[in-house]
Motif scaffolding. Structure first.
Motif, PDB file in Angstrom:
ATOM      1  N   LEU A 102       0.841  -1.187   0.000  1.00 10.95           N
ATOM      2  CA  LEU A 102       0.000   0.000   0.000  1.00 10.95           C
ATOM      3  C   LEU A 102       0.880   1.243   0.000  1.00 10.95           C
ATOM      4  N   ASP A 103       0.387   2.288  -0.633  1.00 10.42           N
ATOM      5  CA  ASP A 103       1.092   3.567  -0.578  1.00 10.42           C
ATOM      6  C   ASP A 103       1.067   4.089   0.857  1.00 10.42           C
ATOM      7  N   LEU A 104       2.135   4.757   1.249  1.00 19.43           N
ATOM      8  CA  LEU A 104       2.146   5.386   2.564  1.00 19.43           C
ATOM      9  C   LEU A 104       3.063   6.597   2.554  1.00 19.43           C
ATOM     10  N   GLU A 105       2.883   7.456   3.547  1.00 18.62           N
ATOM     11  CA  GLU A 105       3.728   8.628   3.745  1.00 18.62           C
ATOM     12  C   GLU A 105       4.311   8.560   5.146  1.00 18.62           C
ATOM     13  N   THR A 106       5.587   8.919   5.279  1.00 19.58           N
ATOM     14  CA  THR A 106       6.211   8.939   6.596  1.00 19.58           C
ATOM     15  C   THR A 106       6.935  10.268   6.799  1.00 19.58           C
ATOM     16  N   SER A 107       7.049  10.663   8.046  1.00 15.73           N
ATOM     17  CA  SER A 107       7.851  11.836   8.399  1.00 15.73           C
ATOM     18  C   SER A 107       8.374  11.643   9.818  1.00 15.73           C
ATOM     19  N   GLY A 108       9.587  12.162  10.052  1.00 15.35           N
ATOM     20  CA  GLY A 108      10.194  12.060  11.373  1.00 15.35           C
ATOM     21  C   GLY A 108      10.702  10.662  11.645  1.00 15.35           C
ATOM     22  N   GLY A 109      10.989  10.402  12.910  1.00 14.87           N
ATOM     23  CA  GLY A 109      11.388   9.074  13.337  1.00 14.87           C
ATOM     24  C   GLY A 109      12.869   8.770  13.235  1.00 14.87           C
ATOM     25  N   GLY A 110      13.702   9.745  12.826  1.00 13.71           N
ATOM     26  CA  GLY A 110      15.112   9.437  12.667  1.00 13.71           C
ATOM     27  C   GLY A 110      15.322   8.445  11.539  1.00 13.71           C
ATOM     28  N   LEU A 111      16.168   7.440  11.756  1.00 12.26           N
ATOM     29  CA  LEU A 111      16.452   6.445  10.718  1.00 12.26           C
ATOM     30  C   LEU A 111      15.460   5.289  10.860  1.00 12.26           C
ATOM     31  N   THR A 112      14.308   5.451  10.250  1.00 13.82           N
ATOM     32  CA  THR A 112      13.287   4.406  10.270  1.00 13.82           C
ATOM     33  C   THR A 112      12.743   4.212   8.861  1.00 13.82           C
ATOM     34  N   TYR A 113      12.273   2.994   8.599  1.00 10.51           N
ATOM     35  CA  TYR A 113      11.634   2.663   7.327  1.00 10.51           C
ATOM     36  C   TYR A 113      10.327   1.942   7.634  1.00 10.51           C
ATOM     37  N   ALA A 114       9.313   2.221   6.829  1.00 11.99           N
ATOM     38  CA  ALA A 114       8.001   1.624   7.062  1.00 11.99           C
ATOM     39  C   ALA A 114       7.433   1.084   5.762  1.00 11.99           C
ATOM     40  N   TYR A 115       6.699  -0.008   5.876  1.00 11.19           N
ATOM     41  CA  TYR A 115       6.044  -0.661   4.736  1.00 11.19           C
ATOM     42  C   TYR A 115       4.660  -1.108   5.190  1.00 11.19           C
ATOM     43  N   ALA A 116       3.708  -1.071   4.273  1.00  5.65           N
ATOM     44  CA  ALA A 116       2.350  -1.506   4.591  1.00  5.65           C
ATOM     45  C   ALA A 116       1.849  -2.449   3.513  1.00  5.65           C
ATOM     46  N   LEU A 117       1.093  -3.457   3.943  1.00  5.61           N
ATOM     47  CA  LEU A 117       0.575  -4.476   3.038  1.00  5.61           C
ATOM     48  C   LEU A 117      -0.903  -4.714   3.310  1.00  5.61           C
ATOM     49  N   GLN A 118      -1.671  -4.843   2.241  1.00  2.83           N
ATOM     50  CA  GLN A 118      -3.038  -5.336   2.379  1.00  2.83           C
ATOM     51  C   GLN A 118      -2.996  -6.839   2.148  1.00  2.83           C
ATOM     52  N   ASN A 119      -3.436  -7.592   3.142  1.00  2.87           N
ATOM     53  CA  ASN A 119      -3.367  -9.044   3.079  1.00  2.87           C
ATOM     54  C   ASN A 119      -4.599  -9.630   2.399  1.00  2.87           C
ATOM     55  N   PRO A 120      -4.511 -10.866   1.914  1.00  8.58           N
ATOM     56  CA  PRO A 120      -5.661 -11.481   1.242  1.00  8.58           C
ATOM     57  C   PRO A 120      -6.916 -11.537   2.093  1.00  8.58           C
TER      58      PRO A 120
END
Length: 570
Positions: free
Chosen positions: A459-477
């Motif tokens: 899924l598309d997402l937007e992130t801001s802040g958090g220092g060195l962090t990475y985020a991912y989102a998934l829509q499951n079946p």
């Protein structure tokens, strides 16, 4: 220990309007009506307006601090269905920063997850192991070996790729009882081996027991298309649909440098010989895709894609991001500082994107069947450490988000003592005397965190802040949403990051699993939910601390040096 508590209760149902009182003579007076009007105004401000702002289902935050000063008018929303009562839950007991840490503040992290799909899927079986071709002859690889079966099932439905440098140097296939030729030699740690149809039959029992697939590599160092085709014929008959691809030679661009071929041998020679192999293999296995060129030089990719071959092609590239082995300076030296840096993340993504763009031009898939942090021999600060586990989570998910279909983390069946320290697994026992047991290293647990996610759509997402962090989102079946947050801030220095997560729906459940380690450099101390194990199933996981029942917005804190998987249902 986690505590079992009910979720915060919903707001009390508004009471009915009270009747206006009568005067002592039984006649109603005007002042009670004024009082009633005042009560109604207050009730509207306190109860109704917050409901209008939050879709008629206020979160615990809006219950505790309503906004009585809001005066703007808005139409009354259509009442939503009443939520079922919140069930009792057990909250996740997250480990805090190590005692005595000089806590450096981290900017709050905001993540906004859209309902829009990015177009990429997380392939089932995205992470797997790359082994040497000679490991096909290792008698520990069979379905009755519970140790290796357990390690493989902890990676979901992994791809086992057999290739590596051994295939063109120390590997010999024979279906007719031939001995090892005199010109194929090895050493004590890397012996030359003959592989036979019986070995393939044994390995197939392992694939069946662990629900794994297999990719093979045939010897190009010793030019022999007919022998390669004979191996593929037996492999196709033995493995059936579990055999998903075949590669001719391992890293042929390096042949002139390593002495496998003379110094004049180059990409044009490779394509000419590849054509002869492809034609011979097509006669015995026409539906088997050819995976290539398996090179670490970009200039070899397009000649492979342009080659006129009869079978389907898949572009493969090998990638060891920290490949400068003779230095401790520069962006590509194998140091923890480089491993936990945004520069490495971005440079790796750019390299993979270049391959993907080229593959899409020719309408083929892109795999990385051999990869790892570093190909440098011996130990270095990036091997066996917790930072490698954090890297493996982000590396795998970002590759899949970009469009990579398969990853094979190069590993070894040698002993943990003295064996390759970058390997995700290793065997117990003294050096070169394996005892049949298998252990996991830190990067294995990072791979396992990714494997348990299944095969949702990004899924598309937007992130801001958090220092060195990475985020991912998934829509499951099943319609749930998984959110993965890799907090690469230093666990010995950084405070917890306060996270505000906006979901695409109002969550009714929210579970949590987390991979932790006390420091980037900690060896053999990476854990998932406090144990040396793969994540437990989603249904068995505790609830996110502070979970807001029925709300799109969730707020919580995450400890540095962690990879966290959250799952929400609506």
């Amino acid at each position: 220990m986690p505590e079992s508590d009910p979720l915060p209760p919903g707001p009390p149902a508004p009471g009915t309007d009270q009747e206006a009182t009568s005067g002592k003579n039984g006649h109603r007076k005007w002042w009670p009506f004024a009082a009633l009007a005042a009560v109604l105004v207050v009730a509207l401000v306190v109860f109704v307006l917050p409901l209008l702002q939050t879709g008629n289902e206020p979160s615990p935050a809006s219950q505790s601090s309503p906004s009585p000063t809001t005066t703007s008018a808005s139409p009354t929303p259509t009442p939503s269905a009443t939520l079922p009562p919140a069930p009792p839950v057990t909250y996740y007991d997250q480990a805090g920063p190590p005692a005595g840490s000089p806590l450096t503040a981290v900017d709050p992290l905001t993540i906004k997850v859209s309902a829009n799909k990015s177009g990429a899927k997380l392939p089932d079986g995205i992470v797997g192991l790359s082994l040497e071709a000679t490991d096909l002859a290792d008698t520990s690889l069979h379905g009755g070996n519970a140790q290796i079966v357990s390690r493989l099932t902890g990676l979901g439905k992994p791809l086992l790729r057999f290739g590596g440098n051994a295939v063109d140097r120390r590997f010999f296939w024979s279906s007719s009882g031939e001995g090892l030729p005199a010109n194929i030699t090895g050493d004590k740690a890397h012996p030359a081996r003959v592989v036979t149809p019986a070995d393939l039959t044994r390995v197939n029992t392992l694939l069946e027991a662990s629900d794994a697939t297999i990719s093979l590599t045939v010897d190009l160092g010793h030019f022999d298309p007919a022998r390669a085709a004979d191996m593929v014929k037996h492999a196709s008959q033995t493995f059936g649909p579990r055999l998903v691809s075949l590669t001719v030679g391992n890293e042929p661009n390096g042949f002139p440098l390593s002495g496998v071929r003379d110094k004049s041998w180059g990409v044009n020679d490779y394509i000419k010989e590849l054509k002869q192999y492809a034609d011979a293999i097509y006669k015995v296995a026409p539906d088997l895709p050819l995976l290539g060129p398996g090179a670490y030089e970009q200039s070899w990719w397009e000649p492979f894609l342009k080659a006129d071959l009869p079978q389907k092609k898949i572009l493969s590239l090998h990638n060891y991001p920290l490949h400068v082995c003779d230095s401790t300076s520069g962006d590509r030296a194998p140091t923890v500082a480089n491993l936990m840096s945004s520069k490495l993340h971005d440079a790796t993504a750019a390299y993979q994107t270049a391959a993907l763009d080229l593959a899409r031009k020719y309408n083929v898939e892109t795999w990385m069947p051999e990869t790892g942090i570093s190909a440098c021999s011996g130990s270095n600060p990036t091997t066996k450490v917790h930072a490698s586990a954090l890297w493996a989570v982000d590396y795998s998910l970002n590759a899949a988000r970009l469009g990579i279909q398969r990853l094979g983390f190069h590993s070894s069946l040698l002993t943990c003592v003295g064996g390759p320290p970058m390997s995700a697994i290793c065997t117990g026992g003294p050096y070169l005397k394996p005892d049949g047991t298998f252990s996991e290293r830190s990067n294995y647990f990072g791979m396992s965190m990714v494997a348990e996610l299944g095969h949702g759509e990004f899924l598309d997402l937007e992130t801001s802040g958090g220092g060195l962090t990475y985020a991912y989102a998934l829509q499951n079946p099943d319609g749930s949403t998984s959110v993965v947050i890799i907090n690469q801030n230093d666990p010995t220095q950084a405070a917890q990051a306060e996270v505000t997560l906006e979901l695409p729906g109002k969550a009714l459940t929210g579970t949590m699993s987390q991979m932790t380690g006390p420091s980037f450099s900690a060896e053999d101390q990476t854990r998932i939910d406090g144990a040396f194990q793969a994540p437990v199933p989603v249904a068995e996981r505790p609830t996110v601390p502070g979970f807001a029942y029925g709300s799109k917005t969730q707020t919580f804190a995450l400890t540095a040096g962690t990879a966290t998987v959250l799952n929400f249902t609506y």
